[in-house]
Every structure is written in C-alpha cells, then in structure tokens.
Scaffold this active site. Structure first.
Site, PDB file in Angstrom:
ATOM      1  N   LYS A  15      21.063   0.919  26.146  1.00  0.00           N
ATOM      2  CA  LYS A  15      21.787   1.364  27.017  1.00  0.00           C
ATOM      3  C   LYS A  15      22.698   2.479  27.049  1.00  0.00           C
ATOM      4  CE  LYS A  15      24.074  -2.221  28.573  1.00  0.00           C
ATOM      5  NZ  LYS A  15      24.139  -2.991  27.551  1.00  0.00           N
ATOM      6  N   ARG A  87      29.724  -6.979  34.848  1.00  0.00           N
ATOM      7  CA  ARG A  87      29.264  -7.903  33.666  1.00  0.00           C
ATOM      8  C   ARG A  87      29.099  -9.544  34.273  1.00  0.00           C
ATOM      9  NH1 ARG A  87      31.378  -6.570  27.991  1.00  0.00           N
ATOM     10  NH2 ARG A  87      30.287  -8.044  26.743  1.00  0.00           N
ATOM     11  N   ARG A 126      17.991  -4.767  11.638  1.00  0.00           N
ATOM     12  CA  ARG A 126      18.969  -3.336  11.809  1.00  0.00           C
ATOM     13  C   ARG A 126      19.911  -3.453  10.425  1.00  0.00           C
ATOM     14  NH1 ARG A 126      21.777  -2.114  17.301  1.00  0.00           N
ATOM     15  NH2 ARG A 126      22.977  -3.445  16.848  1.00  0.00           N
ATOM     16  N   ARG A 159      25.553  -5.160  10.191  1.00  0.00           N
ATOM     17  CA  ARG A 159      26.694  -5.432  10.789  1.00  0.00           C
ATOM     18  C   ARG A 159      26.957  -6.849  10.958  1.00  0.00           C
ATOM     19  NH1 ARG A 159      26.727  -1.676  15.685  1.00  0.00           N
ATOM     20  NH2 ARG A 159      26.752  -3.891  16.643  1.00  0.00           N
ATOM     21  N   ARG A 170      25.626 -13.916  21.839  1.00  0.00           N
ATOM     22  CA  ARG A 170      25.518 -12.835  22.837  1.00  0.00           C
ATOM     23  C   ARG A 170      24.561 -12.976  23.852  1.00  0.00           C
ATOM     24  NH1 ARG A 170      25.753  -7.120  19.438  1.00  0.00           N
ATOM     25  NH2 ARG A 170      25.419  -6.251  21.598  1.00  0.00           N
TER      26      ARG A 170
END
Ligand SMILES: [Zn+2]
Length: 231
Positions: A15, A87, A126, A159, A170
């Site tokens: 995004k 949000r 990732r 991360r 999340r």
C-alpha cells in the site's frame, strides 16, 4: 481524474509503495497517519506529543487524535491520498461527516485485497538487510538468514514484527478494525477492490488507469522517475 483517494488493505500488499508511486506520478500529496504523526512529533506539536504517549507503549492512538492529525494535514488541500486511514469504522464515520462539512467528497476507496495465506507467506519469508534496508523474499531471491545481502554484503535479518506471533496480532487487528471500514465503504458505493496478488507494477497499472481514465503510457518519464526514486 480522481483526486481524493483512500488506500486500504492488509499488511504486505505494498500500500505504502503504491501511495508513493501515485503521489510522485500525479503530484497528489500522500501520507499515512503514522507519517503525519512522526511529522507532528518532530515539530513538537501538542498532537505529536500526545500521540507519542500511545505509540511509545505500542498502543493504537485514539480515534479523535487520529482525526485531529488527519484534518491538520488535509485542511488547505483539495487533493490527497490517505494510506491506511480510516483505520476503524468509527474513524470512517467521523471522517465522512468532516468531509461533508468541508464540501469535499472522496472520489474512491481502493481495497488492495490479498488472501491471508499469501500475506503470511510474504511476511514470514521476508529478510531485511541490516545495513542498506533492502528487502528480500527467501523464495523469490533464494536467500536465507545466513546469506550476505546481495546488494551490499551485510548480514540479513528478520524484522521483529515479521514473526508468526506478531503477524497473528496484526491480522487480528486487521479483521477486527479494518474489514469493517472496507464494508462501510462498500455500503456507500465508493469501494473498488483490487487484486493485490499480481505484484507492484500490475497493481500500479490498474490504479493508474482507474485514477486517470487513461492507460499507463509505456514509457512515461514521470513513472520511470517515480520507480527509480523508490529503488
Ligand atoms: Zn544490504
């Protein structure tokens, strides 16, 4: 031409990248509430200091604070791209009323849609370079946590928010708060769902066409410059 745009979507859809590309291509200011608050904090404004109290504890800041910062950023503009805002459904309803009071209308709300198993696969595979911040996917780029960064030779690391546990929370937050915003804009008729599986360039092509009403020129100078600035 669409000038007032909201981008919504789960983590790992790119995004922020799309917001940056669209902003550079069309000259429309773009920001996330996180970026707005970092700016406020750097300026030492009351909203910035208040927001820091919440984010320093790892908490989402309250709706009224988010709205205050968004209006501060929007007022005086009539073109904007909001990345990841509203949000919550509460924010969306208050935001709609505020837009109406200002005589502004949203032109479109894009929902970058990605199946949950793809989000998980992307985020958990990732690796980020500890020095140059380049991001790699273990599968696509054939790297592991033991491989040196292909760009600069420094160690790669996962991360802290790319672990399964962090992702679970999340995703729970996304389902609980963001999906109702998606449904809200579906009901008002502003929502356009974009399949986020094809990757950055294909998503950008779709957004470009929908925003401008024309096809993306094959050799656009602006787009090439925008892509280079991101690399
Ligand atoms: Zn590197």
């Amino acid at each position: 031409m669409k000038n007032r745009i909201v981008l919504l979507g789960p983590p790992a859809t790119g995004k922020g990248t799309q917001a940056a590309l669209l902003s550079a291509t069309f000259g429309i200011p773009a920001a996330s509430t996180g970026a707005m608050l970092r700016e406020e904090k750097a300026r030492g404004s009351a909203a910035g200091i208040e927001a820091a109290k919440w984010t320093d504890r790892g908490m989402l800041f309250p709706d009224d604070l988010a709205l205050r910062v968004v209006w501060q950023w929007i007022d005086g503009r009539n073109r904007f791209i909001l990345d990841g805002f509203p949000r919550t459904k509460g924010q969306a309803e208050t935001f709609d009323t505020g837009l109406k009071d200002r005589g502004l209308d949203l032109d479109v709300v894009y929902f970058l849609d990605l199946p949950e198993e793809v989000i998980r696969e992307r985020m958990c595979s990732r690796l980020t370079c500890t020095r140059c911040s380049a991001v790699y996917n273990e599968t696509f780029h054939k790297v592991t946590a033991e491989t040196p960064c292909p760009a600069c030779g420094s160690p790669l690391a996962r991360r802290a928010d790319d672990t399964h546990e962090a992702l679970d929370s999340r995703m729970a937050q996304y389902r609980e708060h963001t999906l109702p915003v998606v449904e809200h804009y579906r009901a008002t008729g502003l929502l356009k769902t974009i399949d986020a599986r094809p990757g950055r360039d294909a998503i950008f092509q779709t957004l470009y066409r929908d925003i401008s009403g024309t096809e993306l020129p094959a050799n656009s100078q602006e787009v090439r410059a925008a892509l280079e600035a991101l690399a």
